[in-house]
Design an enzyme around this catalytic site. Structure first.
Site, PDB file in Angstrom:
ATOM      1  CE1 TYR A 219       8.128  -3.990   7.578  1.00  0.00           C
ATOM      2  CE2 TYR A 219       7.669  -3.498   5.285  1.00  0.00           C
ATOM      3  CZ  TYR A 219       8.435  -4.122   6.243  1.00  0.00           C
ATOM      4  OH  TYR A 219       9.512  -4.882   5.869  1.00  0.00           O
TER       5      TYR A 219
ATOM      6  CE  LYS B 228       8.397 -19.330  10.781  1.00  0.00           C
ATOM      7  NZ  LYS B 228       9.501 -20.200  10.330  1.00  0.00           N
TER       8      LYS B 228
ATOM      9  CG  ASP C  71      11.383 -20.865   7.703  1.00  0.00           C
ATOM     10  OD1 ASP C  71      10.378 -21.133   7.004  1.00  0.00           O
ATOM     11  OD2 ASP C  71      11.548 -21.355   8.843  1.00  0.00           O
TER      12      ASP C  71
ATOM     13  CG  ASP D 250      10.655  -4.742   2.496  1.00  0.00           C
ATOM     14  OD1 ASP D 250      11.404  -4.492   1.532  1.00  0.00           O
ATOM     15  OD2 ASP D 250      10.632  -4.046   3.529  1.00  0.00           O
TER      16      ASP D 250
ATOM     17  CG  ASP E 208      15.852  -5.751  -0.780  1.00  0.00           C
ATOM     18  OD1 ASP E 208      14.918  -5.235  -1.433  1.00  0.00           O
ATOM     19  OD2 ASP E 208      16.634  -5.076  -0.082  1.00  0.00           O
TER      20      ASP E 208
HETATM   21  C1  LIG Z   1       9.692   1.766   4.114  1.00  0.00           C
HETATM   22  C2  LIG Z   1      10.046   0.395   3.613  1.00  0.00           C
HETATM   23  C3  LIG Z   1       8.950  -0.564   3.856  1.00  0.00           C
HETATM   24  C4  LIG Z   1      10.431   0.481   2.173  1.00  0.00           C
HETATM   25  C5  LIG Z   1      10.929  -0.799   1.590  1.00  0.00           C
HETATM   26  O1  LIG Z   1      11.914  -1.368   1.996  1.00  0.00           O
HETATM   27  C6  LIG Z   1      10.233  -1.326   0.440  1.00  0.00           C
HETATM   28  O2  LIG Z   1       9.106  -0.976   0.157  1.00  0.00           O
HETATM   29  O3  LIG Z   1      10.826  -2.207  -0.227  1.00  0.00           O
HETATM   30 MG   LIG Z   2      12.516  -3.028   0.759  1.00  0.00          MG
END
Ligand SMILES: CC(C)CC(=O)C(=O)O
Ligand SMILES: [Mg+2]
Ligand SMILES: NC(=O)C1=CN([C@@H]2O[C@H](COP(=O)(O)OP(=O)(O)OC[C@H]3O[C@@H](n4cnc5c(N)ncnc54)[C@H](O)[C@@H]3O)[C@@H](O)[C@H]2O)C=CC1
Length: 360
Positions: free
Chosen positions: A146, A195, A227, A251, A255
């Protein structure tokens, strides 16, 4: 105690969930006689609309001058919004990346905890969940893909887009130390996720984590490829205590872990650096699909506010009070739609905030 808090409501559901977190903070302030003052700044799409950039220098200065920063979320519909048809550094998310970098918030702590009351909302079978799910993802936050160089070019009619993933050993060492420190306060088990079968940056990651591990002999350490980790998280989530990983893997895995807690609307986070000044935000995004409907789950943001009290303001019992209030409201059967189950009482974003503030 007087505390100066910067608020960044952001876009989409951001203003709705931050409003509820402030309600809860005000209840804490009243109960424990603290004086929280708030200053709002714009970041993301709302800042682009107002100033043409996702984060102004003035806004960064406000954040730097405060004790802590509480964020909702930024961004719009990526496939269908005027905010995205511009250079990467002018998109809403660039504001978020910029504030993380400016405040040197390299450590993102994402606790994933399944409340007993929410076992119904977890999509995994009871036998997979077993005694419960309680882990932390320690995600590196200011390096990796990023933040690497990126560009898009067209040569002979063929478009090529490039992103680069770079880590140096110091960046890896400082996040590894944070990971081991948190493991020492928990079940003393750390899984370093990478990885390393493909990426040079991951091979360096493994080498540095091994070096740091020598200072924490009590911590049981293992390496896992990302993975495999994605698969193990849903097959046997109870094996994890602390996952230590780089920016993009963290990240994505966070989720995934959020769903094991019932909803992404439950996952809080703290982004920390070398100083006390931290940024606190839910792990989810701006959820444009549900914005303005008063149905978003504000709990991740409210729990992030609790983390803010604990880490930036040293108000432990006040943070405990918020966490206890959240547990109490869930126990009483109140649910936003994302965690709704049979026999429970569905409530709005506003109502959930009211209930948690009252229980505080
Ligand atoms: C701009 C992204 C890296 C934001 C994101 O998905 C996060 O920090 O979880
Ligand atoms: Mg995120
Ligand atoms: N920290 C931040 O500001 C982040 C911003 N984003 C941005 O958010 C925008 C939307 O991204 P998406 O991929 O849709 O991810 P998202 O996390 O915003 O939403 C994914 C799904 O989860 C649901 N959801 C998210 N938060 C919820 C909550 N509190 N309560 C109930 N349901 C919730 C949404 O309705 C959607 O169906 C994009 O512009 C993205 O770049 C994404 C992640 C983090």
């Amino acid at each position: 105690m007087d505390c100066k808090i910067t608020l960044i409501p952001g876009d989409g559901i951001g203003p709705e969930i931050v409003r509820e977190a402030v309600k809860v903070l005000d209840a804490v302030g009243k109960k424990y006689e603290h004086h929280f003052t708030y200053e709002k700044i714009l970041m993301g799409g709302c800042s682009i609309d107002a100033y043409g950039v996702p984060l102004t220098d003035e806004a960064i200065a406000v954040a730097k001058a405060s004790d802590a920063v509480l964020l909702g979320a930024v961004g719009g519909n990526v496939g269908n919004s005027k905010w995205y048809d511009v250079a990467p550094n002018l998109r809403p998310e660039a504001g978020l990346l910029k504030i993380r970098k400016e405040l040197e918030l390299f450590a993102n702590i994402r606790p994933a905890y399944l409340y007993n009351e929410l076992k119904d909302a977890c999509p995994l079978k009871q036998e997979v969940i077993g005694d419960g799910f309680d882990m932390v993802i320690m995600r590196e936050l200011t390096g990796g893909l990023y933040f690497g160089e990126r560009h898009t070019e067209e040569v002979n009619g063929v478009i090529t887009a490039t992103d680069t993933l770079t880590y140096n050993e110091e960046e890896i060492r400082r996040i590894a130390i944070k990971g081991f420190e948190i493991a020492m306060k928990r079940r003393k088990k750390l899984t370093s996720v990478d990885k390393a079968n493909v990426l040079d940056s991951s091979r360096l990651w493994r080498k540095v984590v091994k070096e740091v591990a020598k200072d924490y002999p009590e911590v049981e350490v293992s390496d896992m490829l990302v993975d495999n980790c994605a698969m193990q998280l849903v097959m046997n989530p109870g094996q994890f205590d602390v996952i230590l990983t780089e920016n993009m893997f963290g990240d994505i895995l966070s989720d995934e872990a959020s769903m094991i807690t019932g909803s992404i609307g439950m996952l809080s986070s703290a982004s920390l650096g070398k100083t006390k000044l931290g940024l606190y935000e839910p792990s989810h995004g701006s959820a444009p699909d549900i914005a303005g409907k008063d149905i978003a789950n504000p709990i991740a943001t409210i729990l992030s506010a609790a983390m803010m009290l604990r880490y930036s303001l040293d108000l432990d019992k006040e943070a405990d009070a918020i966490e206890a209030a959240v547990a109490q409201v869930l126990k009483e059967g109140y649910r936003t739609v994302d965690i709704m189950a049979d026999g429970m009482q569905q409530c709005s974003t506003t109502k959930m905030g009211d209930l948690i503030a009252e229980r505080v």
